[in-house]
Design a protein around this motif. Sequence first.
Motif, PDB file in Angstrom:
ATOM      1  N   ASP A  36      -5.496  -8.395   6.331  1.00  0.00           N
ATOM      2  CA  ASP A  36      -4.498  -9.061   5.487  1.00  0.00           C
ATOM      3  C   ASP A  36      -3.151  -8.335   5.574  1.00  0.00           C
ATOM      4  OD1 ASP A  36      -2.944 -10.123   3.392  1.00  0.00           O
ATOM      5  OD2 ASP A  36      -4.720 -10.476   2.145  1.00  0.00           O
ATOM      6  N   LYS A  95      -1.042  -7.949   3.521  1.00  0.00           N
ATOM      7  CA  LYS A  95      -0.802  -7.216   2.274  1.00  0.00           C
ATOM      8  C   LYS A  95      -1.313  -5.779   2.335  1.00  0.00           C
ATOM      9  CE  LYS A  95      -0.696 -10.568  -1.529  1.00  0.00           C
ATOM     10  NZ  LYS A  95      -1.195 -11.858  -0.963  1.00  0.00           N
ATOM     11  N   SER A  96      -2.283  -5.526   3.208  1.00  0.00           N
ATOM     12  CA  SER A  96      -2.848  -4.176   3.241  1.00  0.00           C
ATOM     13  C   SER A  96      -2.114  -3.249   4.213  1.00  0.00           C
ATOM     14  CB  SER A  96      -4.344  -4.246   3.578  1.00  0.00           C
ATOM     15  OG  SER A  96      -4.543  -5.005   4.736  1.00  0.00           O
ATOM     16  N   ASN A 102      -8.843   1.871   3.981  1.00  0.00           N
ATOM     17  CA  ASN A 102      -8.776   0.513   4.532  1.00  0.00           C
ATOM     18  C   ASN A 102      -7.403  -0.140   4.400  1.00  0.00           C
ATOM     19  OD1 ASN A 102     -10.561  -0.771   6.169  1.00  0.00           O
ATOM     20  ND2 ASN A 102     -11.181  -2.303   4.630  1.00  0.00           N
ATOM     21  N   THR A 103      -6.387   0.693   4.364  1.00  0.00           N
ATOM     22  CA  THR A 103      -5.048   0.155   4.539  1.00  0.00           C
ATOM     23  C   THR A 103      -4.591   0.545   5.938  1.00  0.00           C
ATOM     24  OG1 THR A 103      -3.994   2.140   3.675  1.00  0.00           O
ATOM     25  CG2 THR A 103      -4.493   0.371   2.084  1.00  0.00           C
ATOM     26  N   ALA A 129       0.811  -1.211   0.000  1.00  0.00           N
ATOM     27  CA  ALA A 129       0.000   0.000   0.000  1.00  0.00           C
ATOM     28  C   ALA A 129       0.846   1.263   0.000  1.00  0.00           C
ATOM     29  CB  ALA A 129      -0.918   0.006   1.217  1.00  0.00           C
ATOM     30  N   GLY A 178     -10.433  -6.826   7.326  1.00  0.00           N
ATOM     31  CA  GLY A 178     -10.637  -5.421   6.995  1.00  0.00           C
ATOM     32  C   GLY A 178     -12.019  -4.907   7.262  1.00  0.00           C
TER      33      GLY A 178
END
Lengths: 760, 150, 448
Positions: free
Chosen positions: A110, A112-113, A80-81, A40, A179
Amino acid sequence: MNDIIRDLQVDNLQVDKDLPTGAPVNLSRRGLLVGSMGAAAGALVLGFGLPVRGARAQDAAKAVAPGTRVPAFLEIRPDNTARFLSPFVEGGQGVFTAMVQIVGEELDMDPKSFIVENAPTGSDYLVVFGKMRITGGSMSVRTSYDTMRKLGASARAMLLEAAATRLGVAADKLATEPGYVVHAASGQRIAYGDLAGDAMSLPVPAADSVTLRDPKQFRWIGKPVERLDVLDKSIGKAVYAIDLKVDGMLHAAVQHAPRLGMSVGAVRNEASVRAMKGVISVHHLPGAVAVVSERWWHAKRAVEALQVDWAEAGAKPVMDGIRVMPANFSTADFAERLANEPGDGKDAEKEGDAAAAFASAKTVVTATYHSQYLHHAQLEPPSTIARFNADGTLDVWMPNQAPEQFQADIAKRTGLDASKVNVHSPMLGGFFGRHFLYQAANPYPQAIQLAKETGRPVKVIWTREEEFLRDPMRPMAAVRFKGGLDANGMPVALEAISICEGPTEGIAGHNKDKLDETAVEGLTGKSYAIPNRRIAQIYVENPTMLAYWRSVGNSMNDFLYESFLDELADKGGKDPYELRMQLLKDNPRLSTLLKTVGEMSGGWKRGPFTAEDGTRRARGIAMASPFGSHTAAIAEVSIKAGEVVVHDVWEAIDPGSIVNPAIIEAQINSASALGVSQVLIEEAVYKNGMPVARNYDLYPILPPSRMPRVHARIIESGEKMGGIGEPGLPAVPPAVANAVSTLTGERVRRMPLSQYTFNS
Amino acid sequence: MKLEINGQPYEVESDGDTPLLWVIRDELGMTGTKYGCGLAQCGACSVMVDGEIVRSCVTPLDSVANRSITTIEAIQNDAIGRKVVAAWVQHQVPQCGYCQSGQVMAATALLKQNDKPTEDDIAAAMVNLCRCGTYNAIKAAVQDLSGQKV
Amino acid sequence: MKKLLLVLLLIIVVVGGGLLWFVNHKPGSPFETAGTLPLPSTEVLARGEAVARQADCVACHSLPDGKPYAGGLEMGTPLGAIFATNITPDKENGIGNYSLADFDRAVRHGVTPDGERLYPAMPYPSYVKMSDEDIRDLYAYFMHQVQPAAVANRASGIEWPMNMRWPLALWNAVFVPSGTYAQKPQQDAQWNRGAYLVQAAGHCGACHTPRSVTMNEKALDEGGSAFLSGALLDGWYAPSLRQDVNTGLGRWSEEDIFQFLKNGRNQHAVVFGSMAEAYNNSTQFMSDDDLKAIGHYLKSLPGDASRDGTPWVYAAAAPAQGQAGTRGTPGSATYAAKCGFCHGTDGRGRSPWIPPLAGSPASLIEHADSQINVTLNGSARVVTAGVPDAYRMPSFRQQLSDREIADVLTYVRSTWGNHGDHVTQQEVNALRQHTDPASSTPIILQMR
């Protein structure tokens, strides 16, 4: 485009100035690109910053336990990161990813976020044993695992609480999915990003009140989650200290005194150097001269041109805490001295009655083994930016493994209150122990002095040559071994007297009433059932500056011990693998490891044997138990044109339990590379008080052509979690050395192997 | 002096004997290309000049005037470069990452000259140092790109 | 019978006495009657300093960390180490008590005031050609510009009987020319100036002229074809300075020679090995006119095609490994990994900063010593006008085995049209054993 985005982001981060961590946190400002890592990281995000403010009142109310105050670590953003501030610095070991695997698992977000950055200084981040903060000792994950899980769970609870208020339902009617908070009954779904503003101003729930996820349901912990920093590091976007820039910054290069302790006498050609192109000013520093310029290359050429008459050290040291390097110091002579230092040493570990056992042993074997000085040789040369600000604060950007320690030291040096010293900790271009606080070994005192003298921000970069002149080293040791064998050839007694200085006593000072465990670890702590043992140390102060090096004492001591164990096996007519099996027969955890590594290699086969390609080969076995983990390694070698070739390394590791198997496998590869490098080619040699090698030409590190295949296997015994970054290393050098001894019939008793002549 | 970097023309003022590395990093502010040794020993400073790999720390500025320079900043503008980066991600190659700009450049230069390098070709071309020891992952990634079984 | 013995004895006494006189006598000096000298002018002192630069006294008589001219440099000889002496005007240890005539005898004839003979490591066979004026100016410089240093001389490591120095008088009688440089009227002034500098103070032949078994230079001026025709000394091959196309200066212009001596580099080469020291301490400090004169003179020394071989012509190398469908040799792979990044895959270097290997004399001469040495040990920093070089040659002794160095140099010496001899592992090993890596720190010898 990316840079523009980054700038915007950086501006947004200025809200962190208000972050109530007990220390001002100016993470960044426009024009300074801080390496934040994560998928992100490139996203354009506006309007966050609300979440962290709410914590202030709470902070004032009571002292908060480190690692509990959610807003100090976590920002959940409208898109939402999430942004996570890591108490541990990323230097390749994968800790940023591991942290958000743990936090994300409990937060239900996650990995990833996330974007991850190194946290500023502050009491919130003292999460190692709840009282300190270093990135080292392979301690990051294992000491903060529970804390980080609870932190993630607390954040999740706060989000649930905020959602409950908003939806007007009880929190226990809500669930989460990555999330989102979900209200199953109504089918409503609210993004964390929408709730963050409300959630982060809520009180953090008591750490013991939150429920943790059942490990059986882990989605990310224990899985080979992709690292967050891989893409940026593959496209040149990862930003290291050496890459940073601040407005109005000048560049500086230094020339160090050839021997530590010397000071600037006269400079013969200062006027002509001042006149060189691009030179702004010439400075005399403690034990160094510096040139400041608009461009580093100009500074570097000019500082090399300075002809300095270096004055020998006087009674008063030119810097505090340094050792004066004698003009006649040579590592060859010092190794000789260590080997012949009289005495029996101070006990470090004692079991049974070694003296009596030797007296009744069938065979007594003695041998002296050696280890060598090593450089860290991390690829990123040290650098520091120092900037004095109008508000009386000082910003320092530097590679470091312990921000609070540097902050305190800088406060002491400058007379500033620690709260006015902002230490920034960018990504590390490798560390391996290099970036702790070692006297005279880091450029920050120079950068601070130059910033003061020029009135401008200054970035100092050390050339590789200046780095190798000031890099503090892994200690060298001589160990006098004595082993006693019974009539069956089994070891009944073992004595190891290490003549050395441990890194910790070398750095922090020797205490004659204490023993430095880092001097002997790896000689001590072995699990072999040898009934009578005595491990001891004779302290000999080194004239060099010492340091931690990946796997610290174990980096040499397991080589020394495990090689001698093979020597005992040979004298007793035992196969070294079988001997270890017998000595560990009552230790199921290590027996399993040994069996596993044997199986991995296709069954233990010592050799020498002829491989399919016609080369003569042999294998060696060794074990180590460093940093709370246990390892066993087998290496297969041959000799080609007089040089040792390591074909394969099989290594099994039992760290108890794990967070990311892919990262562990990478770390086993990495540790094997460093272990092979150490045993094959590395040695820092001093002659006439100076290092012979000032660059990689004369201090080669493992090149790709000499990298073995590495086969790693992880065993999760379920025991207490151990370390990962370092434990892979110590078993590798002795496995290689033992294989070479088997192949050549010549017992290897010192590293590196490049000093031996082998026949093909 | 005129330079062409990543397809863009630049006018630089550094002296002709200045290493290209410091022109790129300091004068032009592109810091993806790294300084490791300054002695052509490590390869962290690798860039491409006319598609060939060079170590910019030992490349005098005047030797690359009017030639086409590619740095890591533009790696994804290159079709092969994009594939290399994708393989780097797939094989999770980087650890500390400091050498990886150079490693990616070296792999891209190799594959531009030879789309099916053998194991020996790869060994001969991928000679940059990595202190983290990512060599096996690098090799696997390049082998993957060369269509070899990994 | 008795009478015969008496005659014989007499002959022995006369001859022996003559010999004794000869080996102990001091050669004459035009300055014997000089008496008390006036205080030298600043001009004289400046000229004296320039002569000291031309003669490169500092190269042997100063140590990097020592006081200027206080001596100490160790010079290995087959017989043992000898040490350069203290030549500061210190009365106890140096030359403070030397008269101008004493100084002259030491510099031009290798004889101390005690009548002791100096080892010809002191290049008096060249210095003997220096003019009286230069000697006088040089003396003035040493007496008035150099600080006395109370640094004791070190005894030589040569043992009896080889440490007896009187036989050197006989050696001198045979091999050392007498008399200062004589102008060649058929040549122009620039040529004569160049010849004077090269033959006298510059003592170029000390390294570049081959020596006989008796250790004398085979020729001391252009009259002998061996003069400056290239020689092996102390692990380095000092190449021909004659017009040899391959192994000498045949492809260099006078301007190239000037640039080389002035800046330490030109399109063909960068100073390395012993020449780096000669450049750092001596040639760059000479006047432009003097350097041009040297270039002019050297260009007049004919080459020898029979010795030099077929003239080198650049030939493109076979494609390096890594390109489709090619297979390299071990040497070419090492070249690509270790050498090509600086010297270029085409062998042309990055001149003038990094020298070409294609067509360089070191790549074409049969003796590979210089290339082996510089590969094993790197080269000293080249310091031009006080500024160290931007690029330096690393040492490869810790990275490459004897075999690998032999292979890579064989590759270099047989590629791009190069046709030097191949290199053996044994040659590399022999040099590895008795050489040390060059310092990466610039070494600047101080004159004051």
